[in-house]
Design a protein around this motif. Structure first.
Motif, PDB file in Angstrom:
ATOM      1  N   GLN A 197      -3.146  64.258  66.529  1.00 45.92           N
ATOM      2  CA  GLN A 197      -4.308  65.142  66.643  1.00 45.92           C
ATOM      3  C   GLN A 197      -3.955  66.484  66.009  1.00 45.92           C
ATOM      4  O   GLN A 197      -2.997  67.134  66.420  1.00 45.92           O
ATOM      5  CB  GLN A 197      -4.687  65.318  68.114  1.00 45.92           C
ATOM      6  N   TYR A 198      -4.728  66.882  64.995  1.00 44.91           N
ATOM      7  CA  TYR A 198      -4.396  68.070  64.216  1.00 44.91           C
ATOM      8  C   TYR A 198      -5.237  69.276  64.627  1.00 44.91           C
ATOM      9  O   TYR A 198      -6.430  69.150  64.927  1.00 44.91           O
ATOM     10  CB  TYR A 198      -4.617  67.805  62.723  1.00 44.91           C
ATOM     11  N   HIS A 199      -4.597  70.442  64.592  1.00 48.64           N
ATOM     12  CA  HIS A 199      -5.290  71.704  64.852  1.00 48.64           C
ATOM     13  C   HIS A 199      -4.822  72.706  63.799  1.00 48.64           C
ATOM     14  O   HIS A 199      -3.674  73.178  63.855  1.00 48.64           O
ATOM     15  CB  HIS A 199      -4.982  72.222  66.253  1.00 48.64           C
ATOM     16  N   CYS A 200      -5.678  73.025  62.853  1.00 41.59           N
ATOM     17  CA  CYS A 200      -5.325  73.969  61.785  1.00 41.59           C
ATOM     18  C   CYS A 200      -5.462  75.403  62.280  1.00 41.59           C
ATOM     19  O   CYS A 200      -6.482  75.774  62.862  1.00 41.59           O
ATOM     20  CB  CYS A 200      -6.202  73.742  60.557  1.00 41.59           C
ATOM     21  N   LYS A 201      -4.425  76.189  62.045  1.00 42.29           N
ATOM     22  CA  LYS A 201      -4.413  77.602  62.419  1.00 42.29           C
ATOM     23  C   LYS A 201      -4.441  78.443  61.144  1.00 42.29           C
ATOM     24  O   LYS A 201      -3.425  78.608  60.462  1.00 42.29           O
ATOM     25  CB  LYS A 201      -3.163  77.926  63.247  1.00 42.29           C
ATOM     26  N   GLN A 202      -5.611  78.956  60.813  1.00 42.49           N
ATOM     27  CA  GLN A 202      -5.763  79.682  59.558  1.00 42.49           C
ATOM     28  C   GLN A 202      -4.907  80.941  59.487  1.00 42.49           C
ATOM     29  O   GLN A 202      -4.524  81.382  58.398  1.00 42.49           O
ATOM     30  CB  GLN A 202      -7.242  80.046  59.347  1.00 42.49           C
ATOM     31  N   PRO A 242       1.433  81.166  59.061  1.00 39.24           N
ATOM     32  CA  PRO A 242       2.038  80.962  57.743  1.00 39.24           C
ATOM     33  C   PRO A 242       1.626  79.597  57.197  1.00 39.24           C
ATOM     34  O   PRO A 242       1.571  78.614  57.938  1.00 39.24           O
ATOM     35  CB  PRO A 242       3.544  81.030  58.042  1.00 39.24           C
ATOM     36  N   SER A 243       1.346  79.541  55.913  1.00 40.06           N
ATOM     37  CA  SER A 243       0.661  78.396  55.328  1.00 40.06           C
ATOM     38  C   SER A 243       1.312  77.053  55.622  1.00 40.06           C
ATOM     39  O   SER A 243       0.632  76.058  55.894  1.00 40.06           O
ATOM     40  CB  SER A 243       0.549  78.588  53.816  1.00 40.06           C
ATOM     41  N   LEU A 244       2.641  76.979  55.591  1.00 41.75           N
ATOM     42  CA  LEU A 244       3.319  75.690  55.692  1.00 41.75           C
ATOM     43  C   LEU A 244       3.972  75.444  57.048  1.00 41.75           C
ATOM     44  O   LEU A 244       4.676  74.449  57.228  1.00 41.75           O
ATOM     45  CB  LEU A 244       4.372  75.572  54.588  1.00 41.75           C
ATOM     46  N   ALA A 245       3.753  76.302  58.018  1.00 43.68           N
ATOM     47  CA  ALA A 245       4.373  76.143  59.334  1.00 43.68           C
ATOM     48  C   ALA A 245       3.657  75.067  60.136  1.00 43.68           C
ATOM     49  O   ALA A 245       2.447  74.897  60.053  1.00 43.68           O
ATOM     50  CB  ALA A 245       4.360  77.463  60.091  1.00 43.68           C
ATOM     51  N   TRP A 246       4.419  74.354  60.965  1.00 44.02           N
ATOM     52  CA  TRP A 246       3.819  73.385  61.889  1.00 44.02           C
ATOM     53  C   TRP A 246       4.709  73.218  63.110  1.00 44.02           C
ATOM     54  O   TRP A 246       5.914  73.438  63.060  1.00 44.02           O
ATOM     55  CB  TRP A 246       3.578  72.031  61.219  1.00 44.02           C
ATOM     56  N   VAL A 247       4.094  72.843  64.205  1.00 43.49           N
ATOM     57  CA  VAL A 247       4.815  72.504  65.425  1.00 43.49           C
ATOM     58  C   VAL A 247       4.110  71.317  66.066  1.00 43.49           C
ATOM     59  O   VAL A 247       2.878  71.272  66.145  1.00 43.49           O
ATOM     60  CB  VAL A 247       4.907  73.697  66.404  1.00 43.49           C
ATOM     61  N   HIS A 282      -0.079  71.528  65.662  1.00 43.61           N
ATOM     62  CA  HIS A 282      -0.682  72.777  65.196  1.00 43.61           C
ATOM     63  C   HIS A 282      -0.009  73.127  63.868  1.00 43.61           C
ATOM     64  O   HIS A 282       1.210  73.019  63.740  1.00 43.61           O
ATOM     65  CB  HIS A 282      -0.478  73.886  66.213  1.00 43.61           C
ATOM     66  N   HIS A 283      -0.800  73.554  62.891  1.00 40.29           N
ATOM     67  CA  HIS A 283      -0.230  73.744  61.556  1.00 40.29           C
ATOM     68  C   HIS A 283      -0.980  74.817  60.775  1.00 40.29           C
ATOM     69  O   HIS A 283      -2.142  75.133  61.057  1.00 40.29           O
ATOM     70  CB  HIS A 283      -0.281  72.423  60.770  1.00 40.29           C
ATOM     71  N   GLY A 284      -0.292  75.359  59.779  1.00 36.66           N
ATOM     72  CA  GLY A 284      -0.913  76.308  58.874  1.00 36.66           C
ATOM     73  C   GLY A 284      -1.804  75.610  57.862  1.00 36.66           C
ATOM     74  O   GLY A 284      -1.772  74.384  57.717  1.00 36.66           O
ATOM     75  N   PRO A 285      -2.608  76.361  57.117  1.00 37.07           N
ATOM     76  CA  PRO A 285      -3.615  75.765  56.222  1.00 37.07           C
ATOM     77  C   PRO A 285      -3.045  75.054  55.009  1.00 37.07           C
ATOM     78  O   PRO A 285      -3.766  74.303  54.343  1.00 37.07           O
ATOM     79  CB  PRO A 285      -4.478  76.960  55.807  1.00 37.07           C
ATOM     80  N   LEU A 332      11.727  77.955  62.991  1.00 35.47           N
ATOM     81  CA  LEU A 332      12.344  78.438  64.225  1.00 35.47           C
ATOM     82  C   LEU A 332      11.441  79.463  64.906  1.00 35.47           C
ATOM     83  O   LEU A 332      11.247  79.426  66.124  1.00 35.47           O
ATOM     84  CB  LEU A 332      13.712  79.037  63.924  1.00 35.47           C
ATOM     85  N   ALA A 333      10.858  80.375  64.126  1.00 35.77           N
ATOM     86  CA  ALA A 333       9.973  81.387  64.700  1.00 35.77           C
ATOM     87  C   ALA A 333       8.746  80.739  65.338  1.00 35.77           C
ATOM     88  O   ALA A 333       8.299  81.143  66.418  1.00 35.77           O
ATOM     89  CB  ALA A 333       9.555  82.376  63.612  1.00 35.77           C
ATOM     90  N   CYS A 334       8.210  79.715  64.679  1.00 36.67           N
ATOM     91  CA  CYS A 334       7.039  79.005  65.201  1.00 36.67           C
ATOM     92  C   CYS A 334       7.374  78.291  66.501  1.00 36.67           C
ATOM     93  O   CYS A 334       6.618  78.335  67.477  1.00 36.67           O
ATOM     94  CB  CYS A 334       6.549  78.016  64.142  1.00 36.67           C
TER      95      CYS A 334
END
Length: 263
Positions: free
Chosen positions: A6-11, A14-19, A32-35, A103-105
């Motif tokens: 299940q994806y949740h885009c966080k505009q 940072p563009s390529l970050a995901w958790v 949750h991921h960047g655009p 790591l920050a994410c």
């Protein structure tokens, strides 16, 4: 287990970050991921690899740059980069496992608190120079530990996380010609993957270049597959001139020079 993502885009991310959040009680992997992250039904990535883009087979090769995850054979395979420049990291939080390429994410998503008095963070993160079997694998924090994973994949089976080696691919490198052909073919395949028209976000090659032979070799080979831009530092750590301007001029590629402390 019948996993799905299940994806949740966080505009604002940072563009390529995901958790990704994995729960023993739920087969749904929450991501949750960047655009800029490529998302598909049973896989997602911010990666390029030697292989057909639409198959999402970045878990079946060691020639992969970037990260992602793939549902395959009743498990979820979180894929780390095929280099030691980047990594995956994971932590247990409230009975769930969180995996991220940042790591920050990960720290933000889990509310883990780093220890401002711990003075070994730089040394610990540099320990990967000792090799993929000898680096310090756990990052201590004020609320548990973050596990660092280089050049191995993380497999989630619904009950536990385990590390898995990347696929072993037999290659004939018994002569210089065969070795060079392997490098050129691999770069050509990666170049085709990153420029695939079916991507939502296509990439272009850029090289870091210096006066040394290793970066020069990589740049020459990548230039054959379309690389036309590079960057370089004015000087090396000791202050001596170390830029690759002459190499860039010979190859006819655009070079951007930056000061090594510009960050």
């Amino acid at each position: 287990m019948d996993f799905r993502i299940q994806y949740h885009c966080k505009q604002s991310w940072p563009s390529l970050a995901w958790v990704a959040r994995c729960s023993i009680e739920n087969p749904i992997i929450i991501v949750h991921h960047g655009p800029g992250v490529e998302v598909h039904g049973d896989w997602f990535c911010e990666a390029v690899w030697h292989g057909e883009f639409t198959t999402g087979g970045f878990d079946q090769t060691d020639l992969v740059f970037g990260t992602g995850a793939r549902l395959r054979d009743d498990q979820v395979i979180f894929v780390s980069p095929g280099s030691t420049v980047d990594r995956l990291q994971y932590a247990e939080h409230d009975g769930n496992f969180l995996i991220s390429n940042s790591l920050a994410c990960l720290i933000s998503a889990s509310n883990i608190k780093v220890d401002p008095t711990y003075d070994r963070y730089p040394t610990l993160l540099r320990s990967i120079t000792r090799g993929i079997d000898n680096y310090e694998k756990s990052l201590p924090t004020l609320s548990g530990r973050v596990e660092l994973v280089y050049f191995r994949n993380i497999v989630w089976n619904g009950k536990e996380l385990k590390l898995d080696d990347k696929p072993v691919i037999e290659r004939d490198l018994n002569s210089f010609d065969k070795y060079r052909e392997f490098l050129a073919t691999s770069l050509a395949g990666i170049a085709a993957n990153m420029q695939d028209s079916r991507r939502n976000h296509r990439y272009s090659m850029i090289s870091g270049i210096s006066s040394g032979y290793d970066s020069t070799t990589a740049t020459v080979l990548a230039h054959e597959s379309g690389l036309d831009e590079a960057f370089s530092f004015h000087t090396a750590r000791g202050g001596s001139k170390d830029h690759g301007m002459e190499i860039a001029q010979i190859l006819g590629i655009k070079l951007t020079l930056v000061d090594r402390m510009d960050w």
